[in-house]
Enzyme design. Structure first.
Site, mmCIF file in Angstrom:
data_model
loop_
_atom_site.group_PDB
_atom_site.id
_atom_site.type_symbol
_atom_site.label_atom_id
_atom_site.label_comp_id
_atom_site.label_asym_id
_atom_site.label_seq_id
_atom_site.Cartn_x
_atom_site.Cartn_y
_atom_site.Cartn_z
ATOM 1 N N GLY A 34 -9.428 -31.488 36.675
ATOM 2 C CA GLY A 34 -9.184 -31.423 38.115
ATOM 3 C C GLY A 34 -7.731 -31.785 38.424
ATOM 4 N N ILE B 48 -12.146 -38.810 29.101
ATOM 5 C CA ILE B 48 -13.046 -39.090 27.971
ATOM 6 C C ILE B 48 -13.915 -37.883 27.627
ATOM 7 C CG2 ILE B 48 -13.109 -41.573 28.441
ATOM 8 C CD1 ILE B 48 -16.020 -41.119 29.497
ATOM 9 N N ASP B 49 -14.020 -36.897 28.552
ATOM 10 C CA ASP B 49 -14.974 -35.800 28.355
ATOM 11 C C ASP B 49 -14.605 -34.831 27.219
ATOM 12 O OD1 ASP B 49 -16.074 -36.956 30.567
ATOM 13 O OD2 ASP B 49 -15.688 -35.302 31.943
ATOM 14 N N ARG C 105 -39.275 -48.777 18.331
ATOM 15 C CA ARG C 105 -39.197 -48.062 19.609
ATOM 16 C C ARG C 105 -38.358 -46.800 19.501
ATOM 17 N NH1 ARG C 105 -38.219 -53.518 23.217
ATOM 18 N NH2 ARG C 105 -40.389 -53.754 23.829
ATOM 19 N N GLY D 211 -19.931 -37.261 30.294
ATOM 20 C CA GLY D 211 -19.306 -36.012 29.856
ATOM 21 C C GLY D 211 -19.398 -34.915 30.890
ATOM 22 N N GLU E 85 -31.771 -38.774 16.304
ATOM 23 C CA GLU E 85 -32.746 -37.778 15.851
ATOM 24 C C GLU E 85 -32.596 -36.476 16.625
ATOM 25 O OE1 GLU E 85 -33.397 -40.980 15.565
ATOM 26 O OE2 GLU E 85 -33.796 -40.756 13.432
ATOM 27 N N ARG F 47 -43.337 -39.391 10.336
ATOM 28 C CA ARG F 47 -42.694 -39.464 9.020
ATOM 29 C C ARG F 47 -42.346 -40.891 8.617
ATOM 30 N NH1 ARG F 47 -38.016 -35.728 10.067
ATOM 31 N NH2 ARG F 47 -37.324 -36.323 8.009
ATOM 32 N N HIS G 266 -37.642 -46.253 13.915
ATOM 33 C CA HIS G 266 -37.182 -46.104 15.302
ATOM 34 C C HIS G 266 -36.674 -44.673 15.458
ATOM 35 C CE1 HIS G 266 -33.561 -46.838 12.955
ATOM 36 N NE2 HIS G 266 -32.988 -46.036 13.829
ATOM 37 N N GLU H 255 -25.133 -36.404 30.223
ATOM 38 C CA GLU H 255 -25.423 -36.529 31.659
ATOM 39 C C GLU H 255 -25.478 -35.171 32.366
ATOM 40 O OE1 GLU H 255 -22.478 -38.337 34.167
ATOM 41 O OE2 GLU H 255 -20.829 -37.398 33.092
HETATM 42 P P1 ADP Z 1 -10.337 -35.213 36.620
HETATM 43 O O1 ADP Z 1 -8.869 -35.022 36.732
HETATM 44 O O2 ADP Z 1 -10.715 -36.440 35.863
HETATM 45 O O3 ADP Z 1 -11.052 -33.960 36.152
HETATM 46 P P2 ADP Z 1 -11.241 -34.612 39.356
HETATM 47 O O4 ADP Z 1 -11.888 -33.339 38.986
HETATM 48 O O5 ADP Z 1 -11.981 -35.513 40.278
HETATM 49 O O6 ADP Z 1 -10.900 -35.532 38.096
HETATM 50 O O7 ADP Z 1 -9.826 -34.274 40.000
HETATM 51 C C1 ADP Z 1 -8.937 -35.309 40.402
HETATM 52 C C2 ADP Z 1 -8.164 -34.876 41.620
HETATM 53 O O8 ADP Z 1 -7.356 -33.731 41.301
HETATM 54 C C3 ADP Z 1 -9.002 -34.401 42.787
HETATM 55 O O9 ADP Z 1 -9.521 -35.474 43.552
HETATM 56 C C4 ADP Z 1 -7.992 -33.595 43.591
HETATM 57 O O10 ADP Z 1 -7.125 -34.442 44.332
HETATM 58 C C5 ADP Z 1 -7.188 -32.939 42.467
HETATM 59 N N1 ADP Z 1 -7.730 -31.598 42.232
HETATM 60 C C6 ADP Z 1 -8.890 -31.274 41.636
HETATM 61 N N2 ADP Z 1 -9.094 -29.935 41.625
HETATM 62 C C7 ADP Z 1 -8.031 -29.387 42.276
HETATM 63 C C8 ADP Z 1 -7.649 -28.058 42.621
HETATM 64 N N3 ADP Z 1 -8.397 -27.003 42.295
HETATM 65 N N4 ADP Z 1 -6.477 -27.891 43.285
HETATM 66 C C9 ADP Z 1 -5.705 -28.939 43.607
HETATM 67 N N5 ADP Z 1 -6.021 -30.227 43.322
HETATM 68 C C10 ADP Z 1 -7.155 -30.465 42.662
HETATM 69 O O1 F6P Z 2 -14.605 -37.069 33.891
HETATM 70 C C1 F6P Z 2 -14.848 -38.352 33.407
HETATM 71 C C2 F6P Z 2 -16.182 -38.861 33.902
HETATM 72 O O2 F6P Z 2 -16.365 -40.153 33.365
HETATM 73 C C3 F6P Z 2 -17.374 -37.972 33.605
HETATM 74 O O3 F6P Z 2 -17.812 -38.118 32.271
HETATM 75 C C4 F6P Z 2 -18.348 -38.448 34.637
HETATM 76 O O4 F6P Z 2 -19.261 -37.442 34.985
HETATM 77 C C5 F6P Z 2 -17.472 -38.753 35.805
HETATM 78 O O5 F6P Z 2 -16.166 -38.982 35.320
HETATM 79 C C6 F6P Z 2 -17.920 -39.972 36.613
HETATM 80 O O6 F6P Z 2 -17.059 -40.110 37.676
HETATM 81 P P1 F6P Z 2 -16.995 -41.358 38.675
HETATM 82 O O7 F6P Z 2 -15.732 -42.065 38.348
HETATM 83 O O8 F6P Z 2 -16.911 -40.723 39.998
HETATM 84 O O9 F6P Z 2 -18.203 -42.192 38.473
#
Ligand code: ADP
Ligand code: F6P
Length: 322
Positions: A104, A126-127, A162, A170, A187, A211, A215, A222
């Site tokens: 993002g 981390i994803d 268990r 992720g 498993e 088998r 555990h 997620e």
């Molecule tokens: P990450 O960078 O961990 O994937 P997000 O998907 O929440 O986290 O994105 C972080 C921030 O990046 C968003 O809150 C927004 O401000 C910006 N962002 C996300 N997608 C876009 C986009 N398509 N265009 C512009 N800014 C974006």
């Molecule tokens: O993108 C990293 C991550 O930790 C994802 O694995 C998870 O789905 C999400 O961010 C959780 O985001 P938040 O910080 O909003 O709980």
């Protein structure tokens, strides 16, 4: 280029601080002043900048989280928000920007590049879902955190005979789930791209019981389409499973903690490389780990698809879980 800025954005990941430190010290090497923007795009829109010298980034290479803090910001997703961000950078005389974050955040960086502002991205999440790099900053530490938790859970699972259902993070990517299932001896593993139906999870746990295993562990990413509660209900109501069932949702412990040696090194290399790229006058690129080497690719390309997880890794998990 004499003045640039750096920000961390989106979900934090261990090693972001090491990357900030490397950007600042890499900048000093080229005589570039580096400003930190607090709280990602929120701080950019709010004009929240601070000058970072070498001393401001001392003693942070080992710290999890981010000294600049991070945020998610809806306004920046709009064209008006992006123009406002550009205006803030211009008001300060900033000539380039390093964005440290996940997919993002890198979309945000790309938007600024398209407005002709020089930007370089550093993949940190981390994803491990960013296609352009074989590893993002924070993945290795998160995996280490997960396998430490799995080792502990296996001790108590074994004592009580268990089965444990363990949810790992992720978002839409099953990398952490799949790799931790291999490293932690699970498993069964269910991920968004290889979703295991609930009945099949039950059957696998039942098989482990029959088998004679002491555990059993099922790792659920997620991002799968069913809820953990549905799995629990199905397994608890199923006398065939044999094991008593418990659940553990690892949650945000996966995002914190001191970065591993691998993440400190990766972040340090990526931070300095980002500066080299900006210094060469290049923009719209993400620094990447390409084999053992630092490289770059267009941010646009890096974000085209989720990073694929090779079928061979699923096959490895299958073989080792027998
Ligand atoms: P990450 O960078 O961990 O994937 P997000 O998907 O929440 O986290 O994105 C972080 C921030 O990046 C968003 O809150 C927004 O401000 C910006 N962002 C996300 N997608 C876009 C986009 N398509 N265009 C512009 N800014 C974006
Ligand atoms: O993108 C990293 C991550 O930790 C994802 O694995 C998870 O789905 C999400 O961010 C959780 O985001 P938040 O910080 O909003 O709980």
């Amino acid at each position: 280029m004499k003045k640039i800025a750096v920000m961390t954005s989106g979900g934090d990941s261990p090693g972001m601080n090491a990357a900030i430190r490397a950007v600042v010290r890499g900048g000093l090497e080229y005589g570039i002043e580096v400003y930190g923007i607090r709280q990602g795009y929120t701080g950019l829109l709010g004009g929240d900048f601070m000058l970072l010298g070498s001393r401001e980034v001392s003693g942070i290479v080992q710290r999890g989280g981010t000294i600049l803090q991070t945020a998610r910001n809806l306004e920046f997703k709009t064209p008006q928000g992006q123009k406002k961000g550009l205006r803030r950078l211009n008001e300060r005389g900033i000539e380039g920007l390093v964005v440290i974050g996940g997919d993002g955040s890198l979309h945000g960086a790309l938007a600024l590049h398209k407005l002709n502002f020089p930007v370089v991205g550093i993949p940190a999440s981390i994803d491990n879902d960013i296609a352009g790099t074989s590893m993002s900053i924070g993945v290795d530490t998160a995996l280490n955190t997960i396998i430490e938790a799995l080792d502990r859970i296996r001790d108590t699972a074994s004592s009580h005979s268990r089965a444990f259902l363990i949810e790992v993070m992720g978002r839409s990517c099953g990398y952490l789930a799949l790799v931790s299932s291999i490293l932690g001896g699970a498993e069964v593993v269910s991920t968004p791209d290889h979703e295991v139906p609930i009945e099949k999870i039950a059957a696998t746990l039942e098989d482990a019981y029959v088998r004679g295993k002491s555990h059993a562990i099922a790792i659920i990413a997620e991002g799968v389409s069913y809820e953990m509660n549905d799995v629990v209900t199905a397994l608890r109501d199923n006398p065939q499973v044999g094991f008593d069932v418990r659940v553990s949702i690892l949650g945000h412990i996966q995002r914190g903690g001191n970065p591993s040696a691998f993440d400190r090194f990766l972040a340090s290399r990526m931070g300095v490389h980002a500066i080299e790229v900006l210094h060469e006058g290049r923009s719209g690129l993400m620094v990447r780990l390409d084999g053992q080497e630092m490289g770059t690719c267009p941010i646009e390309e890096a974000l085209e698809n989720n990073r694929p997880i090779g079928e061979s890794t699923y096959e490895l998990a299958r073989i080792l879980s027998q």
